[in-house]
Design a protein around this motif. Structure first.
Motif, PDB file in Angstrom:
ATOM      1  N   ARG A  80       0.830  -1.196   0.000  1.00  0.00           N
ATOM      2  CA  ARG A  80       0.000   0.000   0.000  1.00  0.00           C
ATOM      3  C   ARG A  80       0.869   1.253   0.000  1.00  0.00           C
ATOM      4  NH1 ARG A  80      -4.941  -1.505   4.229  1.00  0.00           N
ATOM      5  NH2 ARG A  80      -6.303  -2.490   2.667  1.00  0.00           N
ATOM      6  N   LEU A  83       1.930   1.694  -3.363  1.00  0.00           N
ATOM      7  CA  LEU A  83       0.818   2.193  -4.171  1.00  0.00           C
ATOM      8  C   LEU A  83       0.681   3.707  -4.027  1.00  0.00           C
ATOM      9  CD1 LEU A  83      -1.645   1.439  -5.963  1.00  0.00           C
ATOM     10  CD2 LEU A  83      -2.964   1.191  -3.851  1.00  0.00           C
ATOM     11  N   GLN A 101      -2.473  -0.613 -11.468  1.00  0.00           N
ATOM     12  CA  GLN A 101      -3.504  -1.631 -11.632  1.00  0.00           C
ATOM     13  C   GLN A 101      -2.981  -3.017 -11.233  1.00  0.00           C
ATOM     14  OE1 GLN A 101      -4.576  -0.793 -15.736  1.00  0.00           O
ATOM     15  NE2 GLN A 101      -6.436   0.260 -15.084  1.00  0.00           N
ATOM     16  N   ARG A 104      -2.636  -3.059  -7.342  1.00  0.00           N
ATOM     17  CA  ARG A 104      -3.932  -3.156  -6.665  1.00  0.00           C
ATOM     18  C   ARG A 104      -4.463  -4.587  -6.747  1.00  0.00           C
ATOM     19  NH1 ARG A 104      -8.255  -0.873  -7.115  1.00  0.00           N
ATOM     20  NH2 ARG A 104      -8.539   0.144  -5.109  1.00  0.00           N
ATOM     21  N   GLU A 108      -5.226  -7.051  -3.534  1.00  0.00           N
ATOM     22  CA  GLU A 108      -6.528  -7.710  -3.383  1.00  0.00           C
ATOM     23  C   GLU A 108      -6.366  -9.199  -3.070  1.00  0.00           C
ATOM     24  OE1 GLU A 108     -10.543  -8.735  -5.999  1.00  0.00           O
ATOM     25  OE2 GLU A 108      -9.078  -7.275  -6.758  1.00  0.00           O
ATOM     26  N   GLU A 174     -14.138   1.140  -4.979  1.00  0.00           N
ATOM     27  CA  GLU A 174     -13.089   0.529  -5.797  1.00  0.00           C
ATOM     28  C   GLU A 174     -13.419   0.637  -7.278  1.00  0.00           C
ATOM     29  OE1 GLU A 174     -12.947  -3.345  -4.115  1.00  0.00           O
ATOM     30  OE2 GLU A 174     -11.605  -2.761  -2.466  1.00  0.00           O
ATOM     31  N   TYR A 178     -11.292   2.397 -10.322  1.00  0.00           N
ATOM     32  CA  TYR A 178     -11.051   1.743 -11.622  1.00  0.00           C
ATOM     33  C   TYR A 178     -11.396   2.703 -12.765  1.00  0.00           C
ATOM     34  CZ  TYR A 178     -11.641  -1.641 -15.436  1.00  0.00           C
ATOM     35  OH  TYR A 178     -11.572  -2.310 -16.642  1.00  0.00           O
ATOM     36  N   GLU A 198      -9.197   6.109  -1.715  1.00  0.00           N
ATOM     37  CA  GLU A 198      -8.401   5.101  -0.996  1.00  0.00           C
ATOM     38  C   GLU A 198      -8.534   5.300   0.515  1.00  0.00           C
ATOM     39  OE1 GLU A 198      -7.007   2.482  -1.942  1.00  0.00           O
ATOM     40  OE2 GLU A 198      -6.218   2.653  -3.971  1.00  0.00           O
TER      41      GLU A 198
END
Length: 402
Positions: A80, A83, A101, A104, A108, A174, A178, A198
């Motif tokens: 994170r 990120l 992408q 993430r 997940e 989320e 996207y 976020e």
């Protein structure tokens, strides 16, 4: 990381889950008394009792999970932070979207394992309060240790409802991220908005876990209260379910072999269904697009309701996915003035689904339980039922009809 996860832990994990009955075939006729034969609302019977659980077998099956959770938490935090660094680079015009992408997606997958094992560790804390280990490895339920909770079924439903509300809110955020990343590819400046989302997701996750934790606590208490013998003999343990498979990812999927399974109706005393005004739930096997039908059905249960939320649960197969069954869900809300679909989800316009390509939103994880449905499977469990089982243990909401 894989080598680290092989460290043997000193804390074993035990998951006790209520055994519940298989769902019946959905009705295709208008019957106001349909719930009497629902076998999800009023037919909650245990499967045939098996031999008592051997605690030492579970020690072997679940060793190392405490260390796994600690290592997963550290790895997720590190990713994170990576990120957030990529978001800062994005503000400076550096091409990082593909990396974002991919990262993430990695987070997940780690979170799915993390939350599953975190739940297991929590459940062992709860079950230790209610049992004593016997010399032969069985677990004796200490009846006098079981607390009395008024309306236990309501408490279970209330906290499940809260957890699912937060989960659906999280996946909507989320989905917004996207879409913003797609806009970023076209050169739009969306990075501050992404960072805000976020932050909101982190807050939602905390509330989601709070509800989920209380739901699990009460569900385990119900299992202890309803076990007919001094030792645990009927149940489904999480590790008895098959390993979770990959859910249907966000996007278009060809789905076939449709089967209507159950309709869930949540009842609320506010104009908009929310976690704070939940009154209770009921289920039906009658599928219709007429929201008035479910409104009247719910009014018979709770005359003081102000709004309802309806979810239609189907099973369908994705041919490319080795023909696995997946739960496919539509959702809609209603009050006395209007009807509306969930934000970002498709309207429920027909009961009979045809084969074709359906747009699926981001799958909702951590909402199913391992329960009895002709064996131990990952299933939805509203209304004391066990239905619309999915090997991925994810809920899949339709975002776009064919």
């Amino acid at each position: 990381m894989d080598k680290k996860r092989k460290i043997v832990g000193t804390l074993a994990v035990l998951v006790i889950v209520v055994s519940i009955v298989m769902v019946s075939v959905p009705a295709e006729k208008d019957d106001k008394n349909i719930n009497k034969n629902d076998c999800g609302c009023s037919c909650n019977e245990a499967p045939t009792q098996g031999k008592p659980l051997n605690y030492y077998d579970i020690l072997e099956k679940t060793k190392g999970w405490e260390q796994d959770v600690a290592l997963l938490e550290k790895e997720i935090q590190e990713k994170r932070e990576e990120l957030y660094n990529l978001y800062e680079k994005g503000k400076n015009g550096e091409g990082t979207i593909d990396k974002i992408q991919k990262l993430r997606s990695e987070i997940e997958k780690l979170e799915n394992e993390y939350w599953y094992k975190k739940e297991v560790l929590f459940e062992i804390e709860v079950i230790k309060k209610y049992t004593e280990l016997q010399s032969d490895g069985t677990l004796k339920i200490v009846r006098e240790s079981l607390p009395e909770i008024d309306n236990l079924d309501f408490e279970i439903a209330f906290n499940r409802n809260g957890s699912q509300f937060m989960g659906e809110k999280r996946i909507q955020k989320e989905a917004e991220i996207y879409d913003l990343l797609e806009r970023a590819k076209k050169g739009e400046d969306v990075w501050n908005e992404i960072q805000r989302l976020e932050s909101e997701i982190s807050s939602i996750e905390e509330k989601e876990w709070k509800y989920r934790r209380e739901y699990l606590r009460r569900r385990m208490l119900k299992a202890a209260l309803e076990t007919p013998t001094p030792t645990w003999t009927w149940y489904c343990f999480d590790f008895q379910c098959d390993d979770k498979t990959t859910p249907l990812q966000r996007g278009s999927h060809y789905l076939s072999y449709w089967r209507p399974i159950k309709v869930w109706i949540g009842m609320y005393d506010g104009p908009n269904p929310n976690t704070s005004n939940f009154l209770g739930e009921t289920c039906s096997t009658y599928f219709t697009t007429d929201m008035d039908y479910y409104w009247e059905l719910a009014k018979e249960k709770k005359p003081n309701l102000v709004s309802i939320q309806v979810k239609w649960f189907y099973l369908a197969r994705a041919p490319y996915d080795d023909g696995k069954d997946h739960d496919i869900i539509w959702g809609k809300n209603k009050n006395a003035q209007r009807e509306w679909s969930y934000a970002g989800y498709a309207d429920y316009t027909t009961t009979h689904k045809s084969n074709g390509y359906y747009g699926i939103g981001t799958p909702c994880a951590n909402k199913m339980v391992c329960c009895y449905n002709g064996g131990c499977h990952w299933c939805n469990d509203h209304c004391n039922g066990c239905f619309a089982c999915d090997p991925s243990a994810h809920q899949h909401f339709v975002a776009q009809n064919p």
